[in-house]
Design a protein around this motif. Structure first.
Motif, PDB file in Angstrom:
ATOM      1  N   UNK A 181     -31.380  33.867  12.561  1.00 41.12           N
ATOM      2  CA  UNK A 181     -31.242  32.516  12.011  1.00 41.12           C
ATOM      3  C   UNK A 181     -31.333  31.481  13.132  1.00 41.12           C
ATOM      4  N   UNK A 182     -31.934  30.320  12.801  1.00 38.89           N
ATOM      5  CA  UNK A 182     -31.966  29.225  13.777  1.00 38.89           C
ATOM      6  C   UNK A 182     -30.760  28.319  13.607  1.00 38.89           C
ATOM      7  N   UNK A 183     -30.211  28.291  12.404  1.00 38.17           N
ATOM      8  CA  UNK A 183     -28.969  27.575  12.127  1.00 38.17           C
ATOM      9  C   UNK A 183     -28.066  28.530  11.363  1.00 38.17           C
ATOM     10  N   UNK A 241     -19.654  26.236  23.239  1.00 35.93           N
ATOM     11  CA  UNK A 241     -20.638  25.172  23.158  1.00 35.93           C
ATOM     12  C   UNK A 241     -21.278  25.239  21.781  1.00 35.93           C
ATOM     13  N   UNK A 242     -21.824  24.104  21.314  1.00 32.12           N
ATOM     14  CA  UNK A 242     -22.185  23.977  19.904  1.00 32.12           C
ATOM     15  C   UNK A 242     -20.946  24.401  19.098  1.00 32.12           C
ATOM     16  N   UNK A 243     -21.111  25.170  18.036  1.00 29.66           N
ATOM     17  CA  UNK A 243     -19.942  25.800  17.401  1.00 29.66           C
ATOM     18  C   UNK A 243     -20.057  27.310  17.577  1.00 29.66           C
ATOM     19  N   UNK A 269     -24.177  25.408  12.926  1.00 26.95           N
ATOM     20  CA  UNK A 269     -24.482  25.351  14.358  1.00 26.95           C
ATOM     21  C   UNK A 269     -25.858  25.919  14.658  1.00 26.95           C
ATOM     22  N   UNK A 270     -26.525  25.319  15.628  1.00 24.69           N
ATOM     23  CA  UNK A 270     -27.703  25.957  16.195  1.00 24.69           C
ATOM     24  C   UNK A 270     -27.267  27.271  16.831  1.00 24.69           C
ATOM     25  N   UNK A 271     -28.161  28.226  16.838  1.00 26.98           N
ATOM     26  CA  UNK A 271     -27.892  29.522  17.446  1.00 26.98           C
ATOM     27  C   UNK A 271     -28.550  29.574  18.833  1.00 26.98           C
ATOM     28  N   UNK A 296     -22.631  20.641  13.572  1.00 26.22           N
ATOM     29  CA  UNK A 296     -22.082  19.575  12.736  1.00 26.22           C
ATOM     30  C   UNK A 296     -20.961  20.135  11.890  1.00 26.22           C
ATOM     31  N   UNK A 297     -19.952  19.304  11.645  1.00 25.25           N
ATOM     32  CA  UNK A 297     -18.847  19.665  10.772  1.00 25.25           C
ATOM     33  C   UNK A 297     -19.251  19.353   9.336  1.00 25.25           C
ATOM     34  N   UNK A 298     -18.951  20.260   8.419  1.00 26.37           N
ATOM     35  CA  UNK A 298     -19.340  20.055   7.019  1.00 26.37           C
ATOM     36  C   UNK A 298     -18.264  19.195   6.358  1.00 26.37           C
ATOM     37  N   UNK A 299     -18.368  17.908   6.628  1.00 29.32           N
ATOM     38  CA  UNK A 299     -17.459  16.898   6.078  1.00 29.32           C
ATOM     39  C   UNK A 299     -18.295  15.675   5.716  1.00 29.32           C
ATOM     40  N   UNK A 300     -17.798  14.808   4.832  1.00 33.44           N
ATOM     41  CA  UNK A 300     -18.533  13.567   4.523  1.00 33.44           C
ATOM     42  C   UNK A 300     -18.768  12.734   5.777  1.00 33.44           C
ATOM     43  N   UNK A 301     -19.849  11.940   5.734  1.00 37.91           N
ATOM     44  CA  UNK A 301     -20.224  11.164   6.911  1.00 37.91           C
ATOM     45  C   UNK A 301     -19.194  10.105   7.287  1.00 37.91           C
TER      46      UNK A 301
END
Length: 253
Positions: A162-164, A147-149, A179-181, A72-77
């Motif tokens: 880390x899982x994220x 893939x993912x980030x 991102x998921x790892x 996910x991008x860390x930006x407002x929804x």
């Protein structure tokens, strides 16, 4: 590679309904066996394809779904870069999934805190798993093989604890993401890539058939105890020389 299927469709038009059937059939299996269906979503063109096809499924029941995001991008929804925001407007607002079953980031936090917070949400949603085990992850792949980030030659490719994880230097904007790892991606019961369009053809050949040097991030997805599916269209498959399955409209996986 055991457990990998590469399925080619004439165009994304034929691919879409098969993807929707995959999601709903896996959901039914998971709910019947475990009481819920856990789904990890990616953004990009997958949003509009999934929304169109799932909303066309008669009697779709998402009341026992739990949905997370592969990255996910860390930006407002309300920012057009927000994957959650796009799914909210295109899909979530039109189905009967409970709000508390959608695991969204807290974009008000700094990127590192955001990743920790999201990791906590995943652990709460999967209390019995050391590493969250999703029933189905839907993945995309960029023209650079990410893939993912998880981007080529990035240190996060080696993250094992880390899982994220946070990423503040994404080569693709916006720079701040979570991102998921790979430990989470490769714990899934089924990881499914959806890759369409001729721009993907050169890298797809190297991901699926190998290349000199380090493998692309997408090539490092190997579910330990699960399935790996590649659903692609003919333009994306144009450079492949390997044996693939070819399916048309109305097919089921």
């Amino acid at each position: 590679m055991a457990g990998r299927r590469v399925v080619v469709f004439p165009t994304s038009v034929e691919l879409g309904p098969v993807l929707a059937h995959l999601v709903t059939s896996r959901a039914e299996q998971a709910v019947n066996s475990r009481g819920r269906f856990t789904l990890g979503l990616s953004g990009g063109s997958l949003v509009t394809m999934l929304a169109k096809e799932l909303l066309a499924v008669p009697g779709l029941d998402c009341s026992k779904w739990v949905v997370g995001f592969c990255d996910e991008r860390v930006v407002p929804f309300d920012n057009p870069d927000s994957t959650y925001g796009l799914y909210k407007s295109h899909l979530f607002s039109k189905i009967n999934i409970p709000d508390d079953a959608i695991l969204a980031i807290d974009f008000s936090l700094g990127v590192s805190e955001c990743a920790e917070d999201y990791s906590g949400k995943l652990r709460k949603a999967f209390p019995d798993d050391d590493i969250p085990v999703f029933d189905l992850l839907l993945l995309g792949m960029g023209p650079d093989g990410h893939t993912c980030s998880l981007f080529p030659e990035h240190p996060l490719l080696e993250e094992s604890q880390k899982i994220v994880a946070p990423i503040s230097d994404s080569p693709k904007p916006p720079p701040e993401r979570v991102t998921m790892t790979f430990p989470v991606v490769n714990a899934a019961r089924c990881a499914t890539f959806v890759s369409t369009g001729g721009s993907k053809a050169p890298v797809l050949k190297e991901v699926l058939e190998g290349r000199e040097g380090p493998p692309f991030p997408a090539a490092r997805v190997h579910p330990t105890n699960g399935e790996l599916l590649w659903l692609i269209d003919e333009p994306a498959a144009a450079a492949l020389t390997m044996k693939v399955e070819r399916l048309g409209s109305g097919a089921k996986l």
